[in-house]
Motif scaffolding. Structure first.
Motif, PDB file in Angstrom:
ATOM      1  N   GLY A 194      21.573 -16.512  18.599  1.00 45.00           N
ATOM      2  CA  GLY A 194      22.306 -15.505  19.353  1.00 45.00           C
ATOM      3  C   GLY A 194      21.550 -14.192  19.370  1.00 45.00           C
ATOM      4  N   ARG A 195      22.158 -13.218  19.971  1.00 40.29           N
ATOM      5  CA  ARG A 195      21.566 -11.891  20.162  1.00 40.29           C
ATOM      6  C   ARG A 195      21.171 -11.249  18.831  1.00 40.29           C
ATOM      7  NH1 ARG A 195      24.669  -7.764  23.909  1.00 40.29           N
ATOM      8  NH2 ARG A 195      24.937  -9.788  24.856  1.00 40.29           N
ATOM      9  N   PRO A 196      19.907 -10.833  18.685  1.00 38.06           N
ATOM     10  CA  PRO A 196      19.485 -10.180  17.444  1.00 38.06           C
ATOM     11  C   PRO A 196      19.736  -8.673  17.483  1.00 38.06           C
ATOM     12  CG  PRO A 196      17.584 -10.487  18.842  1.00 38.06           C
ATOM     13  CD  PRO A 196      18.772 -11.082  19.577  1.00 38.06           C
ATOM     14  N   ASP A 197      19.706  -8.060  16.312  1.00 34.14           N
ATOM     15  CA  ASP A 197      19.723  -6.603  16.209  1.00 34.14           C
ATOM     16  C   ASP A 197      18.698  -6.212  15.154  1.00 34.14           C
ATOM     17  OD1 ASP A 197      20.719  -4.092  17.067  1.00 34.14           O
ATOM     18  OD2 ASP A 197      21.899  -3.926  15.238  1.00 34.14           O
ATOM     19  N   VAL A 198      18.063  -5.054  15.342  1.00 36.07           N
ATOM     20  CA  VAL A 198      17.024  -4.596  14.425  1.00 36.07           C
ATOM     21  C   VAL A 198      17.306  -3.156  14.015  1.00 36.07           C
ATOM     22  CG1 VAL A 198      15.463  -3.820  16.283  1.00 36.07           C
ATOM     23  CG2 VAL A 198      14.511  -4.441  14.060  1.00 36.07           C
ATOM     24  N   ALA A 199      16.960  -2.824  12.772  1.00 33.23           N
ATOM     25  CA  ALA A 199      17.055  -1.457  12.264  1.00 33.23           C
ATOM     26  C   ALA A 199      15.880  -1.216  11.330  1.00 33.23           C
ATOM     27  CB  ALA A 199      18.367  -1.242  11.521  1.00 33.23           C
TER      28      ALA A 199
ATOM     29  N   ASN B 194      12.278   3.796   4.475  1.00 31.80           N
ATOM     30  CA  ASN B 194      10.926   3.467   3.995  1.00 31.80           C
ATOM     31  C   ASN B 194      10.172   2.600   4.990  1.00 31.80           C
ATOM     32  OD1 ASN B 194      11.236   4.818   1.443  1.00 31.80           O
ATOM     33  ND2 ASN B 194      12.645   3.163   0.896  1.00 31.80           N
ATOM     34  N   ASP B 195      10.614   2.573   6.232  1.00 32.71           N
ATOM     35  CA  ASP B 195      10.002   1.798   7.321  1.00 32.71           C
ATOM     36  C   ASP B 195      10.095   0.293   7.112  1.00 32.71           C
ATOM     37  OD1 ASP B 195       9.469   4.031   8.826  1.00 32.71           O
ATOM     38  OD2 ASP B 195       7.414   4.260   8.108  1.00 32.71           O
ATOM     39  N   GLY B 196      11.072  -0.161   6.338  1.00 32.91           N
ATOM     40  CA  GLY B 196      11.358  -1.592   6.261  1.00 32.91           C
ATOM     41  C   GLY B 196      12.122  -2.012   7.506  1.00 32.91           C
ATOM     42  N   ILE B 197      11.821  -3.184   8.021  1.00 29.29           N
ATOM     43  CA  ILE B 197      12.449  -3.672   9.248  1.00 29.29           C
ATOM     44  C   ILE B 197      13.490  -4.718   8.881  1.00 29.29           C
ATOM     45  CG2 ILE B 197      12.056  -4.877  11.428  1.00 29.29           C
ATOM     46  CD1 ILE B 197       9.172  -3.113   9.911  1.00 29.29           C
ATOM     47  N   HIS B 198      14.710  -4.547   9.379  1.00 26.27           N
ATOM     48  CA  HIS B 198      15.830  -5.435   9.082  1.00 26.27           C
ATOM     49  C   HIS B 198      16.308  -6.057  10.389  1.00 26.27           C
ATOM     50  CE1 HIS B 198      16.073  -3.614   5.059  1.00 26.27           C
ATOM     51  NE2 HIS B 198      15.703  -2.522   5.715  1.00 26.27           N
ATOM     52  N   ILE B 199      16.394  -7.397  10.425  1.00 24.26           N
ATOM     53  CA  ILE B 199      16.803  -8.111  11.632  1.00 24.26           C
ATOM     54  C   ILE B 199      17.949  -9.055  11.281  1.00 24.26           C
ATOM     55  CG2 ILE B 199      16.071  -9.645  13.500  1.00 24.26           C
ATOM     56  CD1 ILE B 199      13.180  -8.701  12.940  1.00 24.26           C
ATOM     57  N   VAL B 200      19.003  -9.038  12.104  1.00 23.04           N
ATOM     58  CA  VAL B 200      20.126  -9.963  11.943  1.00 23.04           C
ATOM     59  C   VAL B 200      20.340 -10.709  13.258  1.00 23.04           C
ATOM     60  CG1 VAL B 200      21.298  -8.665  10.131  1.00 23.04           C
ATOM     61  CG2 VAL B 200      21.856  -8.203  12.522  1.00 23.04           C
ATOM     62  N   TRP B 201      20.858 -11.943  13.154  1.00 23.74           N
ATOM     63  CA  TRP B 201      21.153 -12.751  14.334  1.00 23.74           C
ATOM     64  C   TRP B 201      22.059 -13.904  13.925  1.00 23.74           C
ATOM     65  CZ3 TRP B 201      16.823 -13.101  11.439  1.00 23.74           C
ATOM     66  CH2 TRP B 201      16.438 -14.364  10.986  1.00 23.74           C
ATOM     67  N   SER B 202      22.689 -14.524  14.918  1.00 20.39           N
ATOM     68  CA  SER B 202      23.475 -15.728  14.666  1.00 20.39           C
ATOM     69  C   SER B 202      22.644 -16.934  15.068  1.00 20.39           C
ATOM     70  CB  SER B 202      24.784 -15.693  15.443  1.00 20.39           C
ATOM     71  OG  SER B 202      24.537 -15.545  16.821  1.00 20.39           O
TER      72      SER B 202
ATOM     73  N   VAL C 101      29.911 -18.215  10.473  1.00 26.33           N
ATOM     74  CA  VAL C 101      30.650 -17.517  11.527  1.00 26.33           C
ATOM     75  C   VAL C 101      31.291 -18.538  12.459  1.00 26.33           C
ATOM     76  CG1 VAL C 101      29.273 -15.411  11.389  1.00 26.33           C
ATOM     77  CG2 VAL C 101      28.530 -17.248  12.899  1.00 26.33           C
ATOM     78  N   LYS C 102      32.159 -18.070  13.346  1.00 28.29           N
ATOM     79  CA  LYS C 102      32.944 -18.963  14.197  1.00 28.29           C
ATOM     80  C   LYS C 102      32.219 -19.426  15.452  1.00 28.29           C
ATOM     81  CE  LYS C 102      36.911 -18.432  11.938  1.00 28.29           C
ATOM     82  NZ  LYS C 102      37.225 -19.393  10.962  1.00 28.29           N
ATOM     83  N   GLU C 103      31.248 -18.631  15.921  1.00 27.88           N
ATOM     84  CA  GLU C 103      30.593 -18.940  17.190  1.00 27.88           C
ATOM     85  C   GLU C 103      29.214 -18.307  17.223  1.00 27.88           C
ATOM     86  OE1 GLU C 103      32.354 -15.508  20.031  1.00 27.88           O
ATOM     87  OE2 GLU C 103      33.784 -17.021  19.406  1.00 27.88           O
ATOM     88  N   LEU C 104      28.449 -18.638  18.235  1.00 28.91           N
ATOM     89  CA  LEU C 104      27.095 -18.117  18.371  1.00 28.91           C
ATOM     90  C   LEU C 104      27.094 -16.676  18.871  1.00 28.91           C
ATOM     91  CD1 LEU C 104      24.138 -18.993  18.064  1.00 28.91           C
ATOM     92  CD2 LEU C 104      24.178 -19.694  20.464  1.00 28.91           C
ATOM     93  N   THR C 105      28.065 -16.309  19.690  1.00 27.96           N
ATOM     94  CA  THR C 105      28.072 -14.992  20.321  1.00 27.96           C
ATOM     95  C   THR C 105      28.874 -13.984  19.505  1.00 27.96           C
ATOM     96  OG1 THR C 105      29.950 -15.668  21.652  1.00 27.96           O
ATOM     97  CG2 THR C 105      27.776 -15.921  22.641  1.00 27.96           C
ATOM     98  N   ILE C 106      28.425 -13.706  18.290  1.00 31.39           N
ATOM     99  CA  ILE C 106      29.144 -12.779  17.410  1.00 31.39           C
ATOM    100  C   ILE C 106      28.622 -11.351  17.513  1.00 31.39           C
ATOM    101  CG2 ILE C 106      29.822 -14.556  15.765  1.00 31.39           C
ATOM    102  CD1 ILE C 106      27.503 -13.456  13.974  1.00 31.39           C
ATOM    103  N   ASN C 107      27.500 -11.138  18.205  1.00 37.66           N
ATOM    104  CA  ASN C 107      26.923  -9.811  18.420  1.00 37.66           C
ATOM    105  C   ASN C 107      26.792  -9.003  17.129  1.00 37.66           C
ATOM    106  OD1 ASN C 107      26.836 -10.457  21.141  1.00 37.66           O
ATOM    107  ND2 ASN C 107      28.847  -9.588  21.508  1.00 37.66           N
ATOM    108  N   PRO C 108      25.979  -9.460  16.182  1.00 47.33           N
ATOM    109  CA  PRO C 108      25.832  -8.705  14.938  1.00 47.33           C
ATOM    110  C   PRO C 108      25.112  -7.386  15.163  1.00 47.33           C
ATOM    111  CG  PRO C 108      24.183 -10.417  15.046  1.00 47.33           C
ATOM    112  CD  PRO C 108      25.093 -10.617  16.224  1.00 47.33           C
TER     113      PRO C 108
END
Length: 181
Positions: free
Chosen positions: A109-114, A118-126, A161-168
């Protein structure tokens, strides 16, 4: 053009990622940068691979050096059967990194990045895990990379999670926080 994502750097320059169909019918992810007065510094920098089929859902975050970090979904043959999560680091008009993050057999599913302080990159997705009895399972995943793209936390499952489209969504400073539908 659609699916825009935007972030500011420490100089209030605007960094934008979006999906476009310049290479119809295969969408690509592009990047642009504007200064704090709205003047275009960079435009139409292609981020996604040239041989991709289905780039979508870009998410952008900018580090302390003003470098853009973009996570997005894509389907790149011949290896990808379903869309996967990719990560790119943009320095000026150069794509310094373009790596696959997810290792799913099913769709992602749709990823999000922050980017943290300290310039560490964090990525979440379903992610979908195909269960061959017809009852697919879905999970929320997390990865952390250093500023050079080295994976520090690799595909950690953090919740069912319940579904793929959870928009983390993820936000990071000294700590990392993740929310989802």
């Amino acid at each position: 053009s659609d699916q825009p994502s935007i972030d500011l750097d420490k100089d209030d320059s605007v960094h934008i990622a979006w999906r476009d169909y310049y290479s119809y019918p295969y969408p690509k992810i592009y990047y642009a940068k504007l200064d704090n007065k709205g003047n275009i510094i960079l435009t139409n920098v292609r981020v996604s691979s040239e041989n991709n089929l289905l780039a979508s859902f870009p998410s952008i975050s900018v580090d302390n050096n003003g470098y853009a970090h973009i996570a997005y979904n894509d389907l790149i043959p011949p290896g990808d059967v379903d869309p996967q999560v990719y990560y790119s680091k943009v320095i000026g008009d150069d794509i310094e990194l373009n790596i696959r993050i997810s290792e799913s057999i099913g769709a992602t599913g749709r990823p999000d990045v922050a980017v943290d302080n300290n310039d560490g990159i964090h990525i979440v997705w379903s992610e979908e895990k195909e269960i061959y009895n017809g009852d697919d399972e879905y999970y929320l995943y997390y990865s952390k990379l250093d500023s050079n793209g080295n994976i520090l936390v690799d595909n950690r499952k953090i919740s069912e999670v319940k579904e793929l489209t959870i928009n983390p969504a993820v936000v990071a400073a000294d700590k990392v926080h993740v929310i989802w539908k």
